[in-house]
Design an enzyme around this catalytic site. Structure first.
Site, PDB file in Angstrom:
ATOM      1  N   ARG A   5       0.889  -1.165   0.000  1.00 21.26           N
ATOM      2  CA  ARG A   5       0.000   0.000   0.000  1.00 21.26           C
ATOM      3  C   ARG A   5       0.920   1.207   0.000  1.00 21.26           C
ATOM      4  NH1 ARG A   5      -2.732   3.883  -0.535  1.00 21.26           N
ATOM      5  NH2 ARG A   5      -4.483   4.579   0.716  1.00 21.26           N
TER       6      ARG A   5
ATOM      7  N   GLU B   9      -9.630   3.367  -7.918  1.00 23.84           N
ATOM      8  CA  GLU B   9      -9.653   1.947  -8.248  1.00 23.84           C
ATOM      9  C   GLU B   9      -9.766   1.807  -9.761  1.00 23.84           C
ATOM     10  OE1 GLU B   9      -9.155  -0.386  -5.996  1.00 23.84           O
ATOM     11  OE2 GLU B   9      -9.151   1.083  -4.375  1.00 23.84           O
TER      12      GLU B   9
ATOM     13  N   ARG C 244      -1.367  -5.631   4.769  1.00 25.66           N
ATOM     14  CA  ARG C 244      -0.485  -5.179   3.695  1.00 25.66           C
ATOM     15  C   ARG C 244       0.636  -4.323   4.264  1.00 25.66           C
ATOM     16  NH1 ARG C 244      -5.115  -2.477   0.062  1.00 25.66           N
ATOM     17  NH2 ARG C 244      -5.350  -1.523   2.112  1.00 25.66           N
TER      18      ARG C 244
END
Length: 100
Positions: free
Chosen positions: A12, A20, A54
């Site tokens: 990230r 997105e 992440r």
């Protein structure tokens, strides 16, 4: 990102947010990032782990801060809620907006 053992890690990008893929401008942002980094060796300065496990960090390629580049090109936004002290991202965002 694949590490030396070819294990995959989700990264990230610290301090930025991008659309997105299926959102407006998402395809262009994805293409820009792939064009810059695909099949290249990168470095990641890890900041933290997020709630989804992440790795969150700043990505570097060829000595350049990729997080900053994405914002400077108008492909991402400064995520001030999570990175309020990253003023270089704020400046890049303001410049990108003025350049439309």
């Amino acid at each position: 990102v694949l590490d030396e053992a070819r294990d995959q890690h989700k990264i990230r990008f610290y301090g930025i947010d991008a659309p997105e893929y299926d959102q407006p401008h998402g395809e262009a942002a994805t293409y820009a990032l792939k064009s810059l980094l695909e099949d290249r060796n990168v470095g990641v300065v890890v900041v933290e782990q997020d709630d989804y496990g992440r790795t969150v960090g700043t990505v570097y390629w060829n000595g350049r801060n990729v997080n900053l580049k994405m914002v400077a090109e108008g492909r991402a936004w400064w995520y001030d809620h999570h990175a309020p002290l990253e003023r270089h991202l704020q400046e890049a965002q303001e410049q990108a907006r003025s350049n439309q």
